[in-house]
Motif scaffolding. Structure first.
Motif, mmCIF file in Angstrom:
data_model
loop_
_atom_site.group_PDB
_atom_site.id
_atom_site.type_symbol
_atom_site.label_atom_id
_atom_site.label_comp_id
_atom_site.label_asym_id
_atom_site.label_seq_id
_atom_site.Cartn_x
_atom_site.Cartn_y
_atom_site.Cartn_z
ATOM 1 N N HIS A 59 59.105 -9.171 50.097
ATOM 2 C CA HIS A 59 58.006 -8.227 50.304
ATOM 3 C C HIS A 59 57.098 -8.226 49.080
ATOM 4 C CE1 HIS A 59 55.805 -4.764 51.806
ATOM 5 N NE2 HIS A 59 55.894 -4.220 50.593
ATOM 6 N N CYS A 60 55.810 -8.235 49.302
ATOM 7 C CA CYS A 60 54.831 -8.125 48.220
ATOM 8 C C CYS A 60 54.181 -6.747 48.298
ATOM 9 C CB CYS A 60 53.761 -9.208 48.336
ATOM 10 S SG CYS A 60 52.461 -9.044 47.076
ATOM 11 N N SER A 66 55.410 -9.906 53.966
ATOM 12 C CA SER A 66 56.846 -9.653 54.016
ATOM 13 C C SER A 66 57.452 -10.418 55.177
ATOM 14 C CB SER A 66 57.122 -8.151 54.156
ATOM 15 O OG SER A 66 56.608 -7.668 55.382
#
Length: 572
Positions: A59-60, A66
């Motif tokens: 996840h960013c 994600s």
């Protein structure tokens, strides 16, 4: 177009580590139990891209990207979903589903329906058989566990299950393909694979029953032959590969995700009785050794694996083989420890006898891999110098299998330190007292031949010229009483320092052959008689021990000079 079944995708996710796949494409740094780095999907200067291995997820927090490992490879490689699956299948060593295969959903539906209804048949049969219920009670398995693990019984009838399944509109061919029935003669109907056995359903991670393990009742032979195996598993199919699955994993998953720890035992009843007594992290291989695939499967969920083995010779050998399989995949955040039972003891019998307190005590005293090595090789550690040197060489070579460079270096250094500490008994030091507590004083024996002790330290350099650079500093703080040996020591120190200043490419020992010859002469002189026990060390190749011997000799020389200085002159 290839229709990729969900089960294959799930197996693919279990077979690869998302952190390894992503780390092969972008730099990642450890952040607690997770990893982080600069997001490859948007421009940023501060890392906001996180990889969560225990959830097999990325996840960013910057751009919101994600997903799972397939999603990452698809978006990063920009090759589409199918290309990402093929890439990961190559990494995992899994064959891609064939393009001309029949639609898997229909086959899966038939397969899972067969096993679900077969399990219900066996479970119902057990409920009406008092002998089997009595056997389970004697083993300590209660009614709640029978229901929780859906245990059953296959009656001693050739076609009891097959007739039941045909009433549910299942074809004999499908029963044979699923491994529930056997057909040796195409002109005769198939017969049941399992008869007169307690039945243990085997679930996949999604909770679907995909196979059975069957155990004969004690003292009872099958009607067809008396030498039937005690345990019998379903044959392997597309949905069941025993080296890729673990008994009790589906039931243990909630606990494993919470505690991040799994306990691997040997048998089905071990798992059931441990769960029954509240130890719901227990799983077991399916009649095979604990394989690399099963290790990877568990490490996708937990951080620590405890493997329980019998305390007999076979158990110790099994533990050694398990360690050899697991070494390449060891990482700082993923560990394995060993729990050794007493000979003739197993978790099931321990639980049945009310041994929960002892089990918890053993859980708190598990052995690390290095602890286990020291324990099983304790006789060699107390043996000759040759035995010790050979053992350490072999164990250091085993450590080379560890892929993680930092962990490999730690294991090797820790192993050398343990061999060093294990030398306390041969050195005449107390087993109850740490080495450092006894190394502050002079040598233990007042009758030490100092000439030979000094000579031994110099002679070691003939075996280990790579020590020469460090030896210059160590020997520079010593003064030997024998003029001949002191002259050699001073020349070694002077020559080593000059060699370092010259910064030549070839080893300094090659530039100064007279030092080599002098040290060899000292070695030969030493071999003429027995040297003090302290210097006849079985591990001359352990540099730390040599260094410690130098320091202790220095203290002995200072003590000897002080005693001579304070000695009263003889009376006239």
């Amino acid at each position: 177009m290839v229709n990729i079944p969900d089960e294959f995708l799930e197996r693919l996710r279990e077979s690869v580590r998302i952190e390894d796949v992503i780390r092969a494409r972008i730099p990642l740094k450890k952040a607690g139990q997770d990893y982080k780095g600069l997001c490859p999907f948007h421009q940023e200067k501060t890392p906001s891209f996180h990889v969560i291995p225990n959830k097999q997820f990325f996840h960013c927090f910057g751009c919101g990207a994600s997903g799972d490992v397939i999603k990452f490879v698809k978006d990063f490689d920009k090759g589409g979903f199918l290309a990402a699956v093929k890439t990961l299948a190559d990494v995992a060593g899994l064959p891609m589903p064939k393009a001309d295969a029949p639609p898997p959903s229909a086959e899966e539906t038939r397969y899972f329906a067969l096993y679900e209804q077969a399990s219900a048949f066996y479970h119902h049969t057990l409920a009406s058989d008092g002998r089997v219920q009595q056997y389970l009670t004697q083993r300590g398995i209660n009614a709640i566990s029978v229901k929780h693990f859906f245990l059953g019984y296959a009656p001693d009838v050739w076609d009891a299950l097959s007739r039941f399944l045909m009433t549910r509109d299942h074809r004999p061919h499908d029963m044979v393909e699923a491994g529930l029935c056997v057909q040796k003669d195409p002109n005769r109907p198939p017969f049941d694979r399992f008869r007169r056995r307690v039945m243990f359903p085997i679930h996949n991670r999604q909770g679907k029953i995909v196979a059975f393990g069957g155990r004969t009742l004690p003292g009872e032979a099958l009607t067809d032959h008396a030498d039937a195996p005690k345990y019998l598993n379903s044959p392997e199919t597309e949905h069941f590969q025993k080296n890729r699955m673990l008994y009790g994993l589906f039931q243990a998953l909630p606990t494993l995700r919470k505690t991040r720890r799994a306990t691997v035992v040997e048998g089905y009843t071990d798992v059931i009785l441990l769960h029954q007594n509240g130890y719901t992290d227990a799983v077991a291989p399916l009649g095979t050794a604990f394989t690399e695939t099963q290790i990877s499967l568990l490490w996708s969920v937990v951080d620590q694996i405890v493997v329980c083995f019998d305390g007999d010779t076979a158990g110790m050998r099994a533990a050694e083989r398990c360690i050899q399989r697991i070494l390449p995949d060891l990482r700082p955040e993923k560990s394995l420890t060993i729990m050794m039972m007493d000979a003739g003891e197993d978790p099931a019998s321990l639980m049945a006898a009310g041994g929960q307190a002892r089990w918890e005590q053993m859980q708190s005293r598990t052995l690390s891999i290095l602890d286990f090595w020291m324990w099983i090789h304790r006789q060699a550690l107390a043996g000759s110098g040759h035995d010790r040197a050979a053992l350490m060489k072999r164990l250091l070579a085993d450590c080379d299998a560890i892929r993680d460079p930092d962990l490999k270096a730690f294991y090797k250094q820790d192993l050398r330190d343990r061999f060093y500490q294990a030398r306390r008994a041969p050195l005449g030091l107390s087993k109850k007292q740490p080495f450092a507590a006894r190394s502050d004083g002079p040598l233990p024996s007042p009758k030490v031949n100092l000439d030979r002790a000094c000579c031994a330290l110099l002679a070691d350099l003939a075996h280990h010229p790579e020590w020469l650079e460090d030896a210059a500093e160590i020997l520079g703080h010593l003064t030997f009483p024998n003029p001949l040996i002191e002259d050699i020591r001073a020349r070694v120190v002077k020559g080593a320092v000059q060699g370092l200043d010259n910064a030549a490419d070839k080893p300094y020992m090659d530039q100064s052959p007279w030092i080599h010859q002098a040290l060899k002469a000292l070695e030969l002189w030493n071999s003429d008689s027995v040297m003090p026990q302290l210097f006849l060390t079985p591990s001359h190749d352990v540099y730390d021990l040599w260094h410690e011997s130098c320091l202790r000799l220095k203290r002995t020389l200072e003590h000897s000079r002080s005693r001579q200085k304070n000695a009263k002159p003889p009376l006239p």
